[in-house]
Every structure is written in structure tokens, then in C-alpha cells.
Design a protein around this motif. Sequence first.
Motif, PDB file in Angstrom:
ATOM      1  N   GLU A 127       0.854  -1.257  -0.106  1.00  0.00           N
ATOM      2  CA  GLU A 127      -0.027  -0.101  -0.057  1.00  0.00           C
ATOM      3  C   GLU A 127       0.888   1.140   0.109  1.00  0.00           C
ATOM      4  O   GLU A 127       0.273   2.227  -0.250  1.00  0.00           O
ATOM      5  CB  GLU A 127      -1.132  -0.193   1.249  1.00  0.00           C
ATOM      6  CG  GLU A 127      -0.414   0.043   2.577  1.00  0.00           C
ATOM      7  CD  GLU A 127      -0.072  -1.558   3.031  1.00  0.00           C
ATOM      8  OE1 GLU A 127      -0.139  -1.479   4.481  1.00  0.00           O
ATOM      9  OE2 GLU A 127       0.326  -2.333   2.343  1.00  0.00           O
ATOM     10  N   ILE A 315      -0.459  -4.567  -5.839  1.00  0.00           N
ATOM     11  CA  ILE A 315      -1.084  -4.262  -4.631  1.00  0.00           C
ATOM     12  C   ILE A 315      -0.963  -5.143  -3.555  1.00  0.00           C
ATOM     13  O   ILE A 315      -1.548  -5.313  -2.577  1.00  0.00           O
ATOM     14  CB  ILE A 315      -2.846  -3.868  -4.955  1.00  0.00           C
ATOM     15  CG1 ILE A 315      -3.323  -5.184  -5.439  1.00  0.00           C
ATOM     16  CG2 ILE A 315      -3.003  -3.017  -5.918  1.00  0.00           C
ATOM     17  CD1 ILE A 315      -4.867  -5.145  -5.579  1.00  0.00           C
ATOM     18  N   ARG A 335      -9.065  -1.773  -2.554  1.00  0.00           N
ATOM     19  CA  ARG A 335      -7.867  -1.500  -2.982  1.00  0.00           C
ATOM     20  C   ARG A 335      -7.511  -1.201  -4.543  1.00  0.00           C
ATOM     21  O   ARG A 335      -6.834  -0.190  -4.919  1.00  0.00           O
ATOM     22  CB  ARG A 335      -6.972  -2.760  -2.716  1.00  0.00           C
ATOM     23  CG  ARG A 335      -6.689  -2.601  -1.217  1.00  0.00           C
ATOM     24  CD  ARG A 335      -5.595  -3.605  -0.596  1.00  0.00           C
ATOM     25  NE  ARG A 335      -5.948  -4.995  -0.667  1.00  0.00           N
ATOM     26  CZ  ARG A 335      -5.425  -5.944  -1.121  1.00  0.00           C
ATOM     27  NH1 ARG A 335      -4.140  -5.786  -1.809  1.00  0.00           N
ATOM     28  NH2 ARG A 335      -5.763  -7.176  -1.163  1.00  0.00           N
TER      29      ARG A 335
END
Length: 607
Positions: A127, A315, A335
Motif C-alpha cells: 500500500e 497491490i 484497493r
Amino acid sequence: MDNYTATQLLQSLQAGHEGIRHLDNCIQNGELNISDLAILDDLSDLLSVVENSTATVSTPNRVKEINANIMFYINELKENATHDNVELFLYDFRFHFSSLYRILEFEVAYIAEDLVSKRDYPRFYPEIGVVDHDDISARGANSLCKVSIVLLAYNNLDYTRDCVESILMNTNNVDYELILVDNGSTDGTKEYFDSIPGAKVIHLKYNIHLVKGFNMGLMAAEGKYSAAVCNDFIFTPNWLENLIICIESDDQIGFASPGATSISNLQQISIPFISKEDFQEKAKEYNVSDPSKWEERVVLLPNVLCCPTALLNRIGYYDTRFFRGEFLDDDISFRIRRAGYKLIYCGDTVTHHYGSLTTVTDHQTNSLEEGRETFKERYGLDAWMDARMSSTYLDIEANLLSGVNSILGIDVKCGATLLQIKNRIWSIHGNKPKLSVCTTERKYDVDVSSIAEQVFPLDSLSQLPEVMKKSIDLVYIEKPLDCYSDNLETIFNSLSHTMNANGKLVFTVNNIISIESLYEMLNSSNSVHNRKIYIRDMVCAQARINGFELYSIVNYAPQRNPESDQMVENIAQFLGNGRENEVNYLKSLLNSTYEIYQMSYIGNESI
């Protein structure tokens, strides 16, 4: 675990990763020697340290199961090296050992995340940093094939066989590889997978459960796109081709998924059938690519998780913190969307879902509430309350949506219902209106910014004329009007300054004698004491003063539990005193949580 231990563990895992990279480089250059395999012994020692250091942490984890699998493959690698089984050594190193080690890194990183600075360890915390869309596209251009289909199975061999055969039968028109992940099955799944010609088969000695099992397969993917599927689905003609048509229609689409015969999130497609053969024939007729049936979503259930492979890699795949897999779909939706991509439900494609075979054991625990709480901790939002569509949108008249080229959503939470209104306009009238959002609740800013062209923060609705001029065809207010501090005069006057002539307005008001309101009053809830009480005549009169004309009012009644239903019956019978008409009227009022007002703006000369 303390800060020092957490830091040491991550640094040790990083050193282990460097050792694996050294082995990989030696393999690539054809320079691997038996002496290099001493690194495997060092990694065995590291696994022991990791397991001992995490044994007493309260964070739910599967370090023990992951390590057991890694140790199994360390021994396999040594055995293959000793007997000069080069091909098997290379396969196990790449698709078993290396992936398992990465899964261990993510697991320990999650355990340690509150004890370290994440920015010091970007490999462990995907992240961190911005997702580079150009890099994702470039990586996809060098792929081995178009799609990697990743199927995860744990026992249930009969269902698994049906699933695999449906894929083999219905995916001839796409260049794909089939990755089959056996998550420690004991029912012959291993032997069945080994019998499938050309499949890339991954065997886990011990079950590491849904999240990590899927990630094992996704880490092995070499296609431009990955399509992750569960073994409780039956796939149909053109299923994958339709998804690829969709995802390649716009380089901003990062996740596409089809409908199914049994699924939630308004992704269900009901097709009656009497046999598997009959279903396939009907699905063949249904599965015709049709962009008018594509819907952008805030959250998408992964009947198929069809995404660019490089994006999933960037991700960090499925998030390991979702221990049993519940709310995993909400998380990966968030996400991908927050990385700047769209989620598209392909309503032009149907599959068959038997229903939750992959997670049936976890459903016997408190997995739903556990996953919901994990999501709250991760995002500060409630996936059910903040990111799901409200059924109220279904009651907006289709004629009211004609001629709408711009929509202003006010306090729409994460925007799921607002997007669905846009989808309905696209489906019915063939145009995609521009979305703008005004919000008095700042916790939703990131998510509404991912779906709207403009987002304006407000302290109150009286500020609307300052940020939005007369340019809006439809205003949709999701938060009930009686929950605002502004009075009705201020609200309607402000709204009139944002509306185009003949613009539409949709809003809700809490029904003050719904069963929910009665419960809240009995419990002395602050939400009741701080709320205004609006009756229909008062709302409609103030709207008319400011140039609005009533189109319709719809009572909205959500699904309730049996206890509430029985309470409605009891109250209605008591107050109605046995008179049928009065009883039915009272029941309708008690059942209606909201009154949905639909209005047209006809203008006001005094404005």
C-alpha cells in the motif's frame, strides 16, 4: 512482540529474500552449485525463529501452516538436487518454494505492522506509494499468454471436476493457462489435478486456507490477466471472452466479474434450468457481450476475479489479514478502486454458483463478524453500511431518469447507490451522466473521489450554492433530510440553486413510526432525540415554495428479522383493534423505514 523483535524479523526476512534471489540468479545463469543450497539450511533456521517469535501473538495468523509447507518444499528441493531432477527442482523452486516464502513475508508483515515504519519496508507493505498505471500496462505487454485461470480447491472433488471440465469445455476462444491449486486436499484432488494435460499444478502439503491458497495460484500467473475462480462454480460459453472484451474496452478498468445464479450484491442472474446441459444451452444464448449490461461498482463480488496480473502483484494480491476470507471481496475492491481503476460487473455473462463450498467450514465460526471488524479496522468504514447499494434506488421511476446528463450526489457514503443510479441511466437511456458529490462526512472523501469527477466538502447544505451553480439534472440525497441540522427552507432553497430547469430531485425522510424508530425511542437513542420530525405535508409545502413539484412518494421497507416482523404484527393488531383496513395501513407505516420523495424542479421566479 515488541518493536525490536518486529524490526529484526522483517530484516531477517529481507535477508532471506536476498538469499532466494541469489539462488534464482544462479539458476537463470546455469551456475547453481550444491554448495549454494546451504542457503536452504539458513532459511530453515530462519523459519524456526519466525515461528517461535510469532507463537504467542494475539493476531490471528497461519505462520505455522505456511512454515510447514515451506519446510516440505525445502526437503523436496534438496532431494531433487541430490538426484539431479532439474526440471522438478526448477518447478518447485519457482511455483512452490518462492511463492510460499513471499506469503510468509506478507503474514509476518501484517503481524508486525503496528510496530514498524511501513515506509522502511515497501516490499512487505504494497500500500506504500502510488500505483503506476503505465508500469502495469508495460508489464502486461510481455506476458506469456492472455489469461491465467487460477482455480483453488480443497476437497469436494466432484464439484471441482465439474468446474474444471466446464472451464476446459467453454474457454477455447481465449489464449490461457490453467493453474490448479490443491490446498492440501485428502480426497483425490491432487491426483485429479495431475491428470489434467497442460495444467500448471500447485500442491500444498498442508491447507493454508482460502486467502493464501488463492495467492499461491495468483503468484504463479504468467498471463496478462488473471482470472481467479472457486471450485463451486460452473462456467459457460464465452464467459472469459466476455470478461476480456469488457476489461480491454477501457484501460481504466481493473476488475471485471460476471453474474451468477446464486450470489448477492445484485450480481444474481436467474435462469431456470433442469440439468447442467440445459443450463449450458441457456447460458450460451444469454452470454452475448453487451456493454449496456456493464455496471460500474464500488464493491464487486469476485465470481471471477478478472484483473491485470501486474496490478494484483503491485497491490499485494488478496490481503492476508482477512483470516477466513470474509470481506476479502470488499477489501480487494477497495484497493483496486483506490489504485485508480474501475470495477465492472458484467451483467451480460452468467455462471452457476453452488454456494460457498470453499468457505463452508469458516462459516460455521463467527467469520462474518470477524471479517467485518477487520475491514472496519483497515478502512474506518463499515462495508455493509457504507459501501453497499441501498435498495431505494430500485424505486426511482425510470421516466424520472430520462434526460439526465449530470448527477449531484449528496452524502452518498462511498457512492455505491449513486453509481447504480448512473448504471440504470446507462442501461435504460444509453448515456453516462457526469457525477459530482458533496459530502458533509469527510471519511468518505477518498472513495467518492474514485467514482466522481468532482467532490466538494460541505459543513452544511446551506453551502451548496457556493460550490454548485445551476447545472445539475438530478440531485440524489442519500442521508435522510431529517438528519440534517439545516431546516427545510434552507435545504430546498439551496437545492434550487443547483438545479437545471426540469431537473429531478430524489431524497428520503425517516418514517417516524417505523419499527426501527419505535425501537430507538424505547432505547432513548440519541439519533432520535437529535433528529427532526417531518410530515409529508410540511415537506411538500416547503418544496413547492422553492419551485419543486412532487412526482411521487414511495415507502421503502427493508428485509427484517422475524422478531421485528412479529412486533409489527402485534402493534398493528393492538392499535387497529381488529379492523382490517386500519390494521393493513398501520402495518405499512410500521414496515416503512423511509419515505422516498421524487420531485421535479420547475423553477421559482423569486429566486
